[in-house]
Design a protein around this motif. Sequence first.
Motif, PDB file in Angstrom:
ATOM      1  N   ALA A 102      39.924  -2.811  42.835  1.00 50.70           N
ATOM      2  CA  ALA A 102      41.513  -2.596  43.189  1.00 50.70           C
ATOM      3  C   ALA A 102      42.504  -3.102  42.166  1.00 50.70           C
ATOM      4  O   ALA A 102      43.410  -2.604  41.718  1.00 50.70           O
ATOM      5  CB  ALA A 102      41.808  -3.050  44.589  1.00 50.70           C
ATOM      6  N   ALA A 103      42.053  -4.389  41.891  1.00 53.98           N
ATOM      7  CA  ALA A 103      43.034  -5.009  40.938  1.00 53.98           C
ATOM      8  C   ALA A 103      42.822  -4.573  39.567  1.00 53.98           C
ATOM      9  O   ALA A 103      43.902  -4.332  38.747  1.00 53.98           O
ATOM     10  CB  ALA A 103      42.242  -6.492  40.618  1.00 53.98           C
ATOM     11  N   LEU A 104      41.591  -4.112  38.900  1.00 58.87           N
ATOM     12  CA  LEU A 104      41.403  -3.413  37.822  1.00 58.87           C
ATOM     13  C   LEU A 104      42.442  -1.829  37.713  1.00 58.87           C
ATOM     14  O   LEU A 104      42.946  -1.546  36.671  1.00 58.87           O
ATOM     15  CB  LEU A 104      40.141  -3.117  37.384  1.00 58.87           C
ATOM     16  N   ALA A 105      42.086  -1.259  39.018  1.00 52.54           N
ATOM     17  CA  ALA A 105      42.874   0.056  39.200  1.00 52.54           C
ATOM     18  C   ALA A 105      44.500  -0.316  39.110  1.00 52.54           C
ATOM     19  O   ALA A 105      45.128   0.483  38.235  1.00 52.54           O
ATOM     20  CB  ALA A 105      42.556   0.922  40.181  1.00 52.54           C
ATOM     21  N   GLY A 106      44.924  -1.372  39.516  1.00 53.74           N
ATOM     22  CA  GLY A 106      46.356  -1.765  39.553  1.00 53.74           C
ATOM     23  C   GLY A 106      46.772  -1.807  38.024  1.00 53.74           C
ATOM     24  O   GLY A 106      47.961  -1.564  37.756  1.00 53.74           O
ATOM     25  N   ALA A 107      46.012  -2.540  37.263  1.00 62.49           N
ATOM     26  CA  ALA A 107      46.410  -2.902  35.902  1.00 62.49           C
ATOM     27  C   ALA A 107      46.431  -1.414  35.139  1.00 62.49           C
ATOM     28  O   ALA A 107      47.511  -1.251  34.473  1.00 62.49           O
ATOM     29  CB  ALA A 107      45.169  -3.678  35.276  1.00 62.49           C
ATOM     30  N   GLN A 108      45.392  -0.551  35.268  1.00 64.55           N
ATOM     31  CA  GLN A 108      45.623   0.850  34.560  1.00 64.55           C
ATOM     32  C   GLN A 108      46.848   1.395  35.306  1.00 64.55           C
ATOM     33  O   GLN A 108      47.518   2.255  34.760  1.00 64.55           O
ATOM     34  CB  GLN A 108      44.304   1.564  35.140  1.00 64.55           C
ATOM     35  N   PHE A 109      46.920   1.529  36.485  1.00 70.34           N
ATOM     36  CA  PHE A 109      48.100   1.999  36.957  1.00 70.34           C
ATOM     37  C   PHE A 109      49.538   1.419  36.539  1.00 70.34           C
ATOM     38  O   PHE A 109      50.690   2.417  36.263  1.00 70.34           O
ATOM     39  CB  PHE A 109      48.354   1.851  38.405  1.00 70.34           C
ATOM     40  N   THR A 110      49.665   0.315  36.227  1.00 68.90           N
ATOM     41  CA  THR A 110      50.881  -0.314  35.697  1.00 68.90           C
ATOM     42  C   THR A 110      51.013   0.163  34.188  1.00 68.90           C
ATOM     43  O   THR A 110      52.057   0.554  33.822  1.00 68.90           O
ATOM     44  CB  THR A 110      50.595  -1.897  35.649  1.00 68.90           C
ATOM     45  N   VAL A 111      49.907   0.290  33.389  1.00 73.09           N
ATOM     46  CA  VAL A 111      50.022   0.551  31.966  1.00 73.09           C
ATOM     47  C   VAL A 111      50.697   1.910  31.986  1.00 73.09           C
ATOM     48  O   VAL A 111      51.295   2.310  31.388  1.00 73.09           O
ATOM     49  CB  VAL A 111      48.705   0.631  31.431  1.00 73.09           C
ATOM     50  N   VAL A 112      49.936   3.048  32.887  1.00 69.30           N
ATOM     51  CA  VAL A 112      50.244   4.365  32.818  1.00 69.30           C
ATOM     52  C   VAL A 112      51.686   4.478  33.298  1.00 69.30           C
ATOM     53  O   VAL A 112      52.535   5.378  32.671  1.00 69.30           O
ATOM     54  CB  VAL A 112      49.213   5.100  33.544  1.00 69.30           C
ATOM     55  N   LEU A 113      52.094   3.878  34.376  1.00 65.68           N
ATOM     56  CA  LEU A 113      53.529   3.673  34.928  1.00 65.68           C
ATOM     57  C   LEU A 113      54.430   3.745  33.696  1.00 65.68           C
ATOM     58  O   LEU A 113      55.397   4.242  33.814  1.00 65.68           O
ATOM     59  CB  LEU A 113      53.433   2.981  36.222  1.00 65.68           C
ATOM     60  N   SER A 114      54.266   2.527  32.922  1.00 63.31           N
ATOM     61  CA  SER A 114      55.231   2.039  32.095  1.00 63.31           C
ATOM     62  C   SER A 114      55.471   3.095  31.015  1.00 63.31           C
ATOM     63  O   SER A 114      56.521   3.051  30.307  1.00 63.31           O
ATOM     64  CB  SER A 114      54.893   0.615  31.366  1.00 63.31           C
ATOM     65  N   THR A 115      54.650   4.106  30.952  1.00 68.92           N
ATOM     66  CA  THR A 115      54.871   4.980  29.937  1.00 68.92           C
ATOM     67  C   THR A 115      55.683   6.210  30.182  1.00 68.92           C
ATOM     68  O   THR A 115      56.363   6.883  29.434  1.00 68.92           O
ATOM     69  CB  THR A 115      53.392   5.645  29.465  1.00 68.92           C
ATOM     70  N   SER A 116      55.898   6.313  31.501  1.00 74.00           N
ATOM     71  CA  SER A 116      56.630   7.490  31.841  1.00 74.00           C
ATOM     72  C   SER A 116      57.901   7.206  32.556  1.00 74.00           C
ATOM     73  O   SER A 116      58.819   8.153  32.923  1.00 74.00           O
ATOM     74  CB  SER A 116      55.725   8.551  32.597  1.00 74.00           C
TER      75      SER A 116
END
Length: 461
Positions: A11-25
Motif C-alpha cells: 500500500a505504501a509503495l502504491a501510494g508513492a506511485q500514485f503521488t508521482v503520477v498525480l503530480s504530472t496531471s
Amino acid sequence: MERQGTGRPLAALAGAQFTVVLSTSVVNVALPQISAGAGLTEGGTAWVVNAYGLVFGALLLLGGRAADLLGPRRVLAAGLAVFAAASVAAGLADGPWLLIGSRAVQGAGAAAAAPAALALLVRLFPPGARRARALGLWGAVSGAGGAAGVLLGGVLTEAFGWRWIFHACALGAALVLGATLRSVPADPPRGTDRPPADLFGALTSATAVLALVYGLGAARGSGWTSPAVLGPLATAALLAVLFRHSQLRHPAPLLPPTLIRRGPVGPANLLMALLGAVWVGLFYFLPLLQQQVLGAGPLAAGLAQLPLAAANMAGAALAPRVTRALGPHGAPAAALLLQAAGLLWLALLAAPGTTLAALTAPTVLIGLGLGAAFVRLTGAAVDGVRPEHTGVAGGLVNTTRQLGGAVGLALLVSFASGAGTPAGTHRTAFLLAAALAATAAALTPLLARRTTTRTREGATP
C-alpha cells in the motif's frame, strides 16, 4: 500471514506511485489560474509542466542506480521528502522563478521515488502470482493517479485556489513517507566496499535526455529544421554515444550493458517506448478532439475521460488473469491489439457531430489494453534482474516510457498537423497511434525469443 506482512508495504509503495503520477496531471486543468496568480508569461506557463517532466525524465536512470547503491528504501524516503518540500515551496511561490524551480525539484524527488518504489516491490514479491497481483495493483494505481489529478486539480482550484494543488501534493507525499518508514522493511547495512560512482555516466545520460526531450518539444512549434531543434537533437546524439562508450569502460556503470542484453529486459523496454508514444499521444489528442471538434467544455471533457481511466485500472487489475490465460507474451500482444482497435474506432469518430458518449466504447477498449500492456511490460522489464540491479531496471523502464512518449508526441504532432482541418488532424493522429500499437504487438515475439535464449544458455541476468 504472508499477505498481511506485505499488504501494508505494498500500500505504501502504491501510494508513492500514485503521488508521482498525480503530480504530472494535477496542474494541467489549473494552468490559467496558476499563470495569473504567479505572473507567468505564455511561455512561462508551459514551463510549469515542462520543468517537472524534463527533470523527471532526465534523472530516472540516476534515481534507479542510486536505489541499487544506497538502498531503495533510503532513496524512496529521500525522494518523497524532497518532493514534499518542493511542493510546499511551489504552493508558496510568489513569482515565476520560484514556482518553476520548485516544479523542477519536484521532478527530481519523483525521479528518485518512482524507480526505488518499483525496486522495493520487485524485492518484496518474488516472481510468480503474487508479483503479478502486486504489479496489477501498481498499474491500476497509475491509471487512477492520472484521472485523480485532473479531478483533484479542478476541485481544489475552484474551492480553495491553485496553491492548494501543491499543498495537497505535499500532504500526500508526507503521508506516504510516514507509511513507508513504518511499514517497508529497512535496507540492509551498506558495505564499506562500494564501487566508485559513475559520475560521467550520470552527467551524460541526464544531459542527453534533457536535450532530446527539449529538442522534441521545440519541434512541435518550430519545425524539424529549426536550429532550436537540430542543435539539441545533435547534442543528445553525441552525448548518447559518449554515454554508451563510458558504460563499456566503467567498473560500475550507471546502466550495466548486460542488463539489456539478457532476458526480456531489452525487448520489454523497446515495447514500453512504443506504448509510451501511444499513451502520451492519446492523452494529448483526446481532450483536444473533445473540445476543438466536438465542442465540449473543459469540465465535460475531463469527466468524459473517466471511463478511460476506469478501464485502464480494470485492465491493470485483470492483467494477471489475462497472462495466465494467454501466456506472458500473448497477453501484451492481445492488449496492444485491443488498443489499436480502439484507436482505429476513435479515428472513425473524429468528426463534427459525434457525441461525447459515442467515444466511451472505443476509449474503454483502449483503457483495458493500456492497463494490461503496462503491467505485463513492466513485469517483463524487471523479470530475472539481479537484486543489485532492480533499481536501475525500474529507472530504465520509466525512462523509456518517458522518452517514447516525447518522441511519439513530436512525431504525431508533426505528421498530423498537415491534415488541414482539426477533425483531419485528430483522425490522422489516432491512425498513426493505432499503427504504433499494432507494430508493438507484432514485436512481442521478441520477448519469447530472448527469454528462450536466456534459458537455453543457462545465463542469469
